[in-house]
Scaffold this active site. Structure first.
Site, mmCIF file in Angstrom:
data_model
loop_
_atom_site.group_PDB
_atom_site.id
_atom_site.type_symbol
_atom_site.label_atom_id
_atom_site.label_comp_id
_atom_site.label_asym_id
_atom_site.label_seq_id
_atom_site.Cartn_x
_atom_site.Cartn_y
_atom_site.Cartn_z
ATOM 1 N N LYS A 111 0.818 -1.218 0.000
ATOM 2 C CA LYS A 111 0.000 0.000 0.000
ATOM 3 C C LYS A 111 0.848 1.262 0.000
ATOM 4 O O LYS A 111 0.430 2.289 -0.534
ATOM 5 C CB LYS A 111 -0.992 -0.012 1.169
ATOM 6 C CG LYS A 111 -2.034 -1.116 0.993
ATOM 7 C CD LYS A 111 -3.337 -0.877 1.715
ATOM 8 C CE LYS A 111 -4.330 -1.946 1.264
ATOM 9 N NZ LYS A 111 -5.575 -1.972 1.972
ATOM 10 N N LYS A 203 -5.243 -10.151 -6.400
ATOM 11 C CA LYS A 203 -6.498 -10.349 -5.674
ATOM 12 C C LYS A 203 -7.535 -9.308 -6.090
ATOM 13 O O LYS A 203 -7.176 -8.195 -6.484
ATOM 14 C CB LYS A 203 -6.269 -10.361 -4.161
ATOM 15 C CG LYS A 203 -6.123 -9.020 -3.520
ATOM 16 C CD LYS A 203 -6.340 -9.110 -2.008
ATOM 17 C CE LYS A 203 -6.410 -7.684 -1.464
ATOM 18 N NZ LYS A 203 -7.325 -7.479 -0.381
ATOM 19 N N LYS A 206 -10.674 -3.450 -3.706
ATOM 20 C CA LYS A 206 -11.461 -2.219 -3.805
ATOM 21 C C LYS A 206 -10.719 -1.170 -4.604
ATOM 22 O O LYS A 206 -11.321 -0.325 -5.244
ATOM 23 C CB LYS A 206 -11.682 -1.629 -2.401
ATOM 24 C CG LYS A 206 -12.530 -2.451 -1.485
ATOM 25 C CD LYS A 206 -12.680 -1.697 -0.165
ATOM 26 C CE LYS A 206 -13.262 -2.567 0.916
ATOM 27 N NZ LYS A 206 -12.439 -2.627 2.115
HETATM 28 N N1 AQP Z 1 -10.007 -10.736 -2.789
HETATM 29 C C1 AQP Z 1 -10.394 -11.141 -1.594
HETATM 30 N N2 AQP Z 1 -10.740 -12.438 -1.388
HETATM 31 C C2 AQP Z 1 -11.151 -12.868 -0.166
HETATM 32 N N3 AQP Z 1 -11.247 -12.054 0.900
HETATM 33 C C3 AQP Z 1 -10.923 -10.754 0.744
HETATM 34 N N4 AQP Z 1 -10.918 -9.708 1.586
HETATM 35 C C4 AQP Z 1 -10.499 -8.603 0.917
HETATM 36 N N5 AQP Z 1 -10.218 -8.901 -0.351
HETATM 37 C C5 AQP Z 1 -10.477 -10.233 -0.496
HETATM 38 C C6 AQP Z 1 -11.328 -9.775 2.988
HETATM 39 O O1 AQP Z 1 -12.353 -8.833 3.225
HETATM 40 C C7 AQP Z 1 -12.258 -8.359 4.571
HETATM 41 C C8 AQP Z 1 -12.296 -6.864 4.607
HETATM 42 O O2 AQP Z 1 -11.186 -6.346 3.905
HETATM 43 P P1 AQP Z 1 -10.696 -4.870 4.151
HETATM 44 O O3 AQP Z 1 -11.847 -3.968 4.192
HETATM 45 O O4 AQP Z 1 -9.775 -4.818 5.308
HETATM 46 O O5 AQP Z 1 -9.916 -4.578 2.823
HETATM 47 P P2 AQP Z 1 -8.544 -5.164 2.304
HETATM 48 O O6 AQP Z 1 -8.203 -6.456 2.919
HETATM 49 O O7 AQP Z 1 -7.534 -4.095 2.410
HETATM 50 O O8 AQP Z 1 -8.824 -5.514 0.796
HETATM 51 P P3 AQP Z 1 -9.651 -4.769 -0.277
HETATM 52 O O9 AQP Z 1 -11.085 -4.801 0.101
HETATM 53 O O10 AQP Z 1 -9.397 -5.341 -1.595
HETATM 54 O O11 AQP Z 1 -9.102 -3.307 -0.270
HETATM 55 P P4 AQP Z 1 -7.768 -2.734 -0.930
HETATM 56 O O12 AQP Z 1 -8.100 -2.432 -2.353
HETATM 57 O O13 AQP Z 1 -7.532 -1.492 -0.153
HETATM 58 O O14 AQP Z 1 -6.682 -3.753 -0.807
HETATM 59 C C9 AQP Z 1 -10.965 -8.943 5.144
HETATM 60 O O15 AQP Z 1 -11.289 -10.072 5.940
HETATM 61 C C10 AQP Z 1 -10.212 -9.372 3.930
HETATM 62 O O16 AQP Z 1 -9.350 -10.465 4.198
#
Ligand code: AQP
Length: 342
Positions: A111, A203, A206
């Site tokens: 990040k 992966k 968002k």
């Molecule tokens: N691709 C994924 N597959 C399975 N689980 C996922 N999670 C996120 N992406 C996947 C799970 O969703 C929960 C909430 O995640 P978060 O809000 O903490 O966001 P993050 O892990 O940073 O991932 P995002 O949503 O894709 O955001 P960005 O784009 O910022 O990286 C967690 O339990 C996470 O494991």
């Protein structure tokens, strides 16, 4: 006592990965455990956020929890910033965690990117706050996606070091030989790591600039159909055994998504669809995705029309969470040796 805690960041574009890897599994835990589900708004501001968007997104994640089937009366649904003990305990944990431990965190590296000098201190300390989120309730089980595994290992390291560093005081205050539990990560099911629809090596996220890389929870049926049709695949038909998915990340991903939506296994999906061309399998996947996701999207829209109700759910959950968190935080202050107004 067994207790589940987990959180989701209100950073926009809740997607199928968040749903299958986290929210859908939160719903499933409710029968067996007491659960605390948190909209982690303080984590969100580790990167820049527009205030108006952040407010809407906090309500949107809450709406997703409720629409998916989390019962905020039997369990607790709240937003992190309303329970100050998370930040208080995170400070203590900043003094427990070692720089070397945080330096190893891959999420920070991803990040922060190349311009690391310009990343916020909050982004670096994110895992300490996450440990505090979990341990302020002394939670024993944390359902998350695969990407959070390293942070949960760090949470266990922090708990263990706290228990060791203050062992005598913990015993003297009547807490036996360990104050914090060593939390179990629950990374289970076919969709612990949902991949981008455009690139099976990344992966679903968002923050991916391409909206075609993900299915958003709020996408309508036509959009879901279009995204699945355009999803990257290879030219071979589906194999009939899961071993045949190795080295075919896009095929593996679509099969995993289908299995998770249907509450079944990739083996079972291939028993039915092995040998099919992707055109046919994608049509079946669209049907399943629309059938399973549309009711959630409709209910989210209905809930979002009444922000007053969502805010009331969060206020009630926050009050109940504060009552639990303050018990832990008072004990931590005693253990550490802070003088506390009584
Ligand atoms: N691709 C994924 N597959 C399975 N689980 C996922 N999670 C996120 N992406 C996947 C799970 O969703 C929960 C909430 O995640 P978060 O809000 O903490 O966001 P993050 O892990 O940073 O991932 P995002 O949503 O894709 O955001 P960005 O784009 O910022 O990286 C967690 O339990 C996470 O494991």
């Amino acid at each position: 006592k067994e207790l589940v805690f987990s959180g989701v960041q209100p950073t926009g574009n809740l997607h199928l990965g968040n749903y299958l890897g986290a929210i859908k599994r939160f719903v499933a835990m409710q029968e067996q455990y007491d659960c605390i589900y948190c909209v982690v708004d303080m984590h969100a501001i580790t990167v820049p956020q527009n205030p108006t968007d952040l407010t809407r997104q906090i309500r949107e994640v809450t709406a997703a929890f409720l629409a998916a089937g989390i019962d905020p009366k039997r369990h607790i649904v709240f937003n992190q910033s309303q329970v100050p003990q998370h930040a208080e305990l995170a400070w203590v944990f900043n003094c427990v965690a070692r720089l070397g431990w945080l330096n190893r965190m891959t999420q920070f590296k991803d990040k922060a990117g190349k311009d690391r000098e310009n990343a916020s201190v909050g982004l670096y300390a994110y895992p300490s706050l996450m440990a505090a989120d979990i341990l302020v309730y002394r939670a024993t089980h944390v359902p998350v996606g695969e990407d959070q595994k390293q942070h949960l290992e760090l949470t266990r390291d922090i708990a263990q070091k706290f228990n060791n560093d203050w062992a005598e005081s913990i015993a003297a205050h009547g807490f036996g030989d360990a104050f914090f539990p060593l939390t179990e990560p629950m990374i289970q099911g076919p969709a612990t790591r949902v991949m981008s629809l455009r690139d099976g090596s990344k992966k679903m996220s968002k923050s991916d600039p391409s909206d075609y890389s993900r299915i958003n929870l709020t996408d309508d049926a036509d959009t879901i159909a279009q995204k699945v049709r355009k999803a990257k695949t290879d030219p071979e038909p589906l194999p009939s055994e899961v071993e045949g998915l190795k080295a075919r990340p896009e095929a593996e991903n679509l099969v995993a998504i289908y299995a998770a939506l249907m509450d079944t296994t990739p083996e079972e999906v291939l028993r039915q669809h092995g040998g099919s061309q992707f055109s046919g399998f994608k049509a079946a996947l669209v049907d399943v995705a629309v059938t399973k996701l549309s009711p959630v999207a409709d209910e989210m829209r209905r809930l979002m029309a009444d922000p007053g109700h969502i805010d009331a759910v969060l206020a009630d959950g926050s009050a109940r969470a504060r009552a639990l968190a303050s018990v832990t935080m008072d004990a931590v202050k005693d253990i550490v040796g802070f003088v506390r107004a009584r």
